[in-house]
Design a protein around this motif. Structure first.
Motif, PDB file in Angstrom:
ATOM      1  N   ALA A 183       0.828  -1.206   0.000  1.00 38.08           N
ATOM      2  CA  ALA A 183       0.000   0.000   0.000  1.00 38.08           C
ATOM      3  C   ALA A 183       0.862   1.255   0.000  1.00 38.08           C
ATOM      4  CB  ALA A 183      -0.929  -0.006   1.216  1.00 38.08           C
ATOM      5  N   ASP A 184       1.912   1.266   0.824  1.00 37.25           N
ATOM      6  CA  ASP A 184       2.789   2.438   0.893  1.00 37.25           C
ATOM      7  C   ASP A 184       3.487   2.686  -0.436  1.00 37.25           C
ATOM      8  OD1 ASP A 184       2.075   2.746   3.515  1.00 37.25           O
ATOM      9  OD2 ASP A 184       3.906   1.839   4.340  1.00 37.25           O
ATOM     10  N   THR A 185       4.005   1.616  -1.040  1.00 34.83           N
ATOM     11  CA  THR A 185       4.735   1.763  -2.301  1.00 34.83           C
ATOM     12  C   THR A 185       3.805   2.192  -3.428  1.00 34.83           C
ATOM     13  OG1 THR A 185       6.280   0.034  -1.599  1.00 34.83           O
ATOM     14  CG2 THR A 185       6.269   0.605  -3.938  1.00 34.83           C
ATOM     15  N   TYR A 186       2.624   1.591  -3.492  1.00 32.21           N
ATOM     16  CA  TYR A 186       1.700   1.934  -4.578  1.00 32.21           C
ATOM     17  C   TYR A 186       1.265   3.388  -4.465  1.00 32.21           C
ATOM     18  CZ  TYR A 186      -1.693   1.228  -8.257  1.00 32.21           C
ATOM     19  OH  TYR A 186      -2.366   1.323  -9.438  1.00 32.21           O
ATOM     20  N   ARG A 187       0.988   3.847  -3.256  1.00 33.57           N
ATOM     21  CA  ARG A 187       0.575   5.242  -3.082  1.00 33.57           C
ATOM     22  C   ARG A 187       1.707   6.194  -3.447  1.00 33.57           C
ATOM     23  NH1 ARG A 187      -2.987   8.620  -0.827  1.00 33.57           N
ATOM     24  NH2 ARG A 187      -2.224  10.438   0.300  1.00 33.57           N
ATOM     25  N   ARG A 188       2.932   5.825  -3.088  1.00 34.45           N
ATOM     26  CA  ARG A 188       4.078   6.689  -3.389  1.00 34.45           C
ATOM     27  C   ARG A 188       4.310   6.780  -4.893  1.00 34.45           C
ATOM     28  NH1 ARG A 188       7.239   4.248  -0.392  1.00 34.45           N
ATOM     29  NH2 ARG A 188       8.432   2.987  -1.868  1.00 34.45           N
ATOM     30  N   ARG A 189       4.152   5.674  -5.596  1.00 32.17           N
ATOM     31  CA  ARG A 189       4.415   5.680  -7.036  1.00 32.17           C
ATOM     32  C   ARG A 189       3.252   6.216  -7.853  1.00 32.17           C
ATOM     33  NH1 ARG A 189       7.716   0.128  -8.535  1.00 32.17           N
ATOM     34  NH2 ARG A 189       9.322   0.304  -6.921  1.00 32.17           N
ATOM     35  N   HIS A 190       2.037   6.012  -7.336  1.00 32.12           N
ATOM     36  CA  HIS A 190       0.858   6.433  -8.105  1.00 32.12           C
ATOM     37  C   HIS A 190      -0.091   7.253  -7.225  1.00 32.12           C
ATOM     38  CE1 HIS A 190       2.321   3.842 -11.210  1.00 32.12           C
ATOM     39  NE2 HIS A 190       2.093   2.736 -10.538  1.00 32.12           N
ATOM     40  N   PRO A 191       0.349   8.453  -6.813  1.00 35.90           N
ATOM     41  CA  PRO A 191      -0.492   9.255  -5.904  1.00 35.90           C
ATOM     42  C   PRO A 191      -1.799   9.708  -6.536  1.00 35.90           C
ATOM     43  CG  PRO A 191       1.373  10.535  -6.722  1.00 35.90           C
ATOM     44  CD  PRO A 191       1.618   9.126  -7.152  1.00 35.90           C
ATOM     45  N   ASP A 192      -1.887   9.694  -7.878  1.00 37.66           N
ATOM     46  CA  ASP A 192      -3.104  10.160  -8.534  1.00 37.66           C
ATOM     47  C   ASP A 192      -4.140   9.054  -8.744  1.00 37.66           C
ATOM     48  OD1 ASP A 192      -2.015  12.715  -8.757  1.00 37.66           O
ATOM     49  OD2 ASP A 192      -1.024  12.223 -10.652  1.00 37.66           O
ATOM     50  N   VAL A 193      -3.790   7.826  -8.357  1.00 38.77           N
ATOM     51  CA  VAL A 193      -4.722   6.714  -8.516  1.00 38.77           C
ATOM     52  C   VAL A 193      -5.571   6.581  -7.254  1.00 38.77           C
ATOM     53  CG1 VAL A 193      -4.951   4.223  -8.837  1.00 38.77           C
ATOM     54  CG2 VAL A 193      -3.201   5.489 -10.083  1.00 38.77           C
ATOM     55  N   GLU A 194      -6.863   6.533  -7.427  1.00 40.80           N
ATOM     56  CA  GLU A 194      -7.763   6.285  -6.305  1.00 40.80           C
ATOM     57  C   GLU A 194      -7.923   4.778  -6.134  1.00 40.80           C
ATOM     58  OE1 GLU A 194     -12.439   6.850  -4.945  1.00 40.80           O
ATOM     59  OE2 GLU A 194     -11.673   7.918  -6.699  1.00 40.80           O
ATOM     60  N   VAL A 195      -7.489   4.277  -5.002  1.00 37.81           N
ATOM     61  CA  VAL A 195      -7.596   2.849  -4.705  1.00 37.81           C
ATOM     62  C   VAL A 195      -8.803   2.625  -3.797  1.00 37.81           C
ATOM     63  CG1 VAL A 195      -6.485   0.831  -3.685  1.00 37.81           C
ATOM     64  CG2 VAL A 195      -5.113   2.508  -4.944  1.00 37.81           C
ATOM     65  N   ARG A 196      -9.734   1.843  -4.287  1.00 38.28           N
ATOM     66  CA  ARG A 196     -10.905   1.489  -3.491  1.00 38.28           C
ATOM     67  C   ARG A 196     -10.738   0.057  -3.015  1.00 38.28           C
ATOM     68  NH1 ARG A 196     -15.341   3.877  -7.847  1.00 38.28           N
ATOM     69  NH2 ARG A 196     -14.677   6.073  -7.672  1.00 38.28           N
ATOM     70  N   VAL A 197     -10.896  -0.174  -1.725  1.00 38.80           N
ATOM     71  CA  VAL A 197     -10.663  -1.488  -1.130  1.00 38.80           C
ATOM     72  C   VAL A 197     -11.990  -2.113  -0.731  1.00 38.80           C
ATOM     73  CG1 VAL A 197      -9.589  -2.745   0.770  1.00 38.80           C
ATOM     74  CG2 VAL A 197      -8.372  -0.848  -0.330  1.00 38.80           C
ATOM     75  N   ARG A 198     -12.166  -3.354  -1.142  1.00 38.69           N
ATOM     76  CA  ARG A 198     -13.360  -4.124  -0.758  1.00 38.69           C
ATOM     77  C   ARG A 198     -12.923  -5.262   0.153  1.00 38.69           C
ATOM     78  NH1 ARG A 198     -16.219  -8.808  -2.389  1.00 38.69           N
ATOM     79  NH2 ARG A 198     -18.465  -8.615  -2.039  1.00 38.69           N
ATOM     80  N   ASP A 199     -13.356  -5.212   1.398  1.00 36.41           N
ATOM     81  CA  ASP A 199     -13.078  -6.297   2.350  1.00 36.41           C
ATOM     82  C   ASP A 199     -14.022  -7.448   2.055  1.00 36.41           C
ATOM     83  OD1 ASP A 199     -11.014  -6.245   4.122  1.00 36.41           O
ATOM     84  OD2 ASP A 199     -12.028  -4.985   5.583  1.00 36.41           O
ATOM     85  N   ALA A 200     -13.462  -8.619   1.807  1.00 36.24           N
ATOM     86  CA  ALA A 200     -14.292  -9.781   1.481  1.00 36.24           C
ATOM     87  C   ALA A 200     -14.347 -10.731   2.661  1.00 36.24           C
ATOM     88  CB  ALA A 200     -13.736 -10.502   0.258  1.00 36.24           C
ATOM     89  N   ASP A 201     -15.458 -11.454   2.773  1.00 33.31           N
ATOM     90  CA  ASP A 201     -15.531 -12.455   3.831  1.00 33.31           C
ATOM     91  C   ASP A 201     -15.050 -13.803   3.297  1.00 33.31           C
ATOM     92  OD1 ASP A 201     -17.658 -13.799   2.526  1.00 33.31           O
ATOM     93  OD2 ASP A 201     -19.166 -12.627   3.583  1.00 33.31           O
ATOM     94  N   LEU A 202     -15.082 -14.810   4.151  1.00 30.98           N
ATOM     95  CA  LEU A 202     -14.474 -16.095   3.829  1.00 30.98           C
ATOM     96  C   LEU A 202     -15.304 -16.946   2.881  1.00 30.98           C
ATOM     97  CD1 LEU A 202     -13.192 -16.993   7.408  1.00 30.98           C
ATOM     98  CD2 LEU A 202     -11.894 -15.986   5.515  1.00 30.98           C
ATOM     99  N   THR A 203     -16.472 -16.470   2.472  1.00 28.87           N
ATOM    100  CA  THR A 203     -17.295 -17.240   1.538  1.00 28.87           C
ATOM    101  C   THR A 203     -16.874 -17.024   0.093  1.00 28.87           C
ATOM    102  OG1 THR A 203     -18.953 -15.494   1.287  1.00 28.87           O
ATOM    103  CG2 THR A 203     -19.234 -17.029   3.124  1.00 28.87           C
ATOM    104  N   ASP A 204     -16.010 -16.029  -0.170  1.00 31.91           N
ATOM    105  CA  ASP A 204     -15.576 -15.745  -1.543  1.00 31.91           C
ATOM    106  C   ASP A 204     -14.086 -15.472  -1.573  1.00 31.91           C
ATOM    107  OD1 ASP A 204     -15.199 -15.050  -4.164  1.00 31.91           O
ATOM    108  OD2 ASP A 204     -16.197 -13.098  -4.009  1.00 31.91           O
ATOM    109  N   PRO A 205     -13.267 -16.503  -1.791  1.00 38.28           N
ATOM    110  CA  PRO A 205     -11.816 -16.296  -1.789  1.00 38.28           C
ATOM    111  C   PRO A 205     -11.320 -15.408  -2.925  1.00 38.28           C
ATOM    112  CG  PRO A 205     -12.350 -18.520  -2.522  1.00 38.28           C
ATOM    113  CD  PRO A 205     -13.620 -17.923  -1.996  1.00 38.28           C
ATOM    114  N   THR A 206     -12.147 -15.182  -3.976  1.00 38.45           N
ATOM    115  CA  THR A 206     -11.710 -14.270  -5.042  1.00 38.45           C
ATOM    116  C   THR A 206     -12.118 -12.833  -4.756  1.00 38.45           C
ATOM    117  OG1 THR A 206     -13.689 -14.487  -6.440  1.00 38.45           O
ATOM    118  CG2 THR A 206     -11.958 -16.143  -6.721  1.00 38.45           C
ATOM    119  N   CYS A 207     -12.741 -12.588  -3.629  1.00 40.80           N
ATOM    120  CA  CYS A 207     -13.019 -11.224  -3.144  1.00 40.80           C
ATOM    121  C   CYS A 207     -13.886 -10.395  -4.095  1.00 40.80           C
ATOM    122  CB  CYS A 207     -11.712 -10.471  -2.890  1.00 40.80           C
ATOM    123  SG  CYS A 207     -10.564 -11.310  -1.782  1.00 40.80           S
ATOM    124  N   GLY A 208     -14.752 -11.046  -4.857  1.00 43.69           N
ATOM    125  CA  GLY A 208     -15.608 -10.318  -5.788  1.00 43.69           C
ATOM    126  C   GLY A 208     -15.054 -10.207  -7.188  1.00 43.69           C
TER     127      GLY A 208
END
Length: 287
Positions: free
Chosen positions: A108-133
């Protein structure tokens, strides 16, 4: 030298094995070998020493590896800047697991430092979907654990973690230095809902059908053990609450930490994320 060929070379140089590199690149081994031989011809130097057990880098190969990584990184940055200029700089990342993982924090730190203009949206997935959507299009890339059905996905292993049985601290088996799955025969396990990926279920259920409370989240797993005395599996690197312990299961194959995305996804943000993730997980925690 084409960027694609450099990507091939970096994969072989990092895996030190043509078979593993081919699997990582989702291609067969013969065209990969031909591409590397052509690259050696183009640069006029032997880059890899081949043997029955794998490959080693020559001094020329080590020099090219450093340059290739730099060139590929520059190319990825260029693609991301173009995407940002086109107003498309949004990346949705699905995450399953421990958000305090030092590798994930470094990523996360490296990606933000290299691409500060990219908006990263994080989706927390539960254990019923290992591919996280990922399969339903809810995320662009997943940082998750295997094993699961990889059909239609590009999956790259970042790390493997040994696992153990999570037990109450007062469980008769809690004082053991290790366990076998046979030691847990007849015990009630926390389990996942019907319809959960079969490969995923089989692994985390120890390869057998189980009876016990149905859970969907890590905290539900822990509470099932605490309140009901059930058992289940957990990566050894995770620290449960003080009333619970994790006893190693050496015979169980380790749990892979993986990065996955849809095959054929040409999104430059996904490609850049993948390269940064591979670098972050190559770096040791102490560095």
């Amino acid at each position: 030298m084409e960027l694609r060929t450099l990507r091939y070379f970096v994969a072989v140089a990092e895996e030190l094995h043509f078979g593993r590199a081919a699997a990582r690149l989702h291609m067969s081994q013969p065209p990969l070998s031909r591409a590397i031989k052509q690259l050696e011809s183009d640069v006029g130097a032997v880059l890899l020493l081949r043997s029955a057990t794998g490959v080693t880098l020559t001094p020329a190969g080590a020099a090219l590896l450093a340059e290739a990584r730099s060139l590929l990184d520059q190319a990825d940055r260029a693609r991301v800047r173009v995407a940002a200029a086109a107003g498309e700089a949004v990346l949705t990342v699905g995450i399953l697991g421990d958000s305090t993982d030092p590798h994930a924090v470094r990523l996360a730190d490296t990606y933000r430092r290299r691409h500060p203009d990219v908006e990263v949206r994080v989706r927390d997935a539960d254990l019923t979907d290992p591919t996280c959507g990922l399969r339903t299009g809810l995320v662009d890339v997943a940082l998750t654990r295997g094993p699961f059905d990889e059909t239609g996905l590009s999956v790259h292993e970042l790390r493997t973690d040994p696992v153990g049985a999570v037990l109450r601290a007062d469980d008769p088996l809690a004082a053991r230095d290790h366990l076998d799955l046979a030691d847990l025969a007849g015990r009630r396990w926390f389990r996942f809902p019907d319809g959960t990926d079969p490969r995923w279920q089989s692994y985390w259920h120890g390869g057998e059908p189980r009876e016990g409370p149905v859970v969907r989240a890590v905290q539900e797993c822990l509470q099932a053990v605490l309140w009901n005395g059930t058992v289940g599996l957990m990566p050894l690197g995770h620290q449960p609450p003080g009333d619970l312990v994790v006893v190693p299961l050496p015979a169980m194959p380790p749990s892979p930490v993986v990065m996955a995305w849809q095959q054929g996804n040409a999104n430059p943000l996904v490609r850049s994320f993948a390269h940064i993730a591979m670098a972050a997980y190559r770096t040791r925690d102490e560095v």
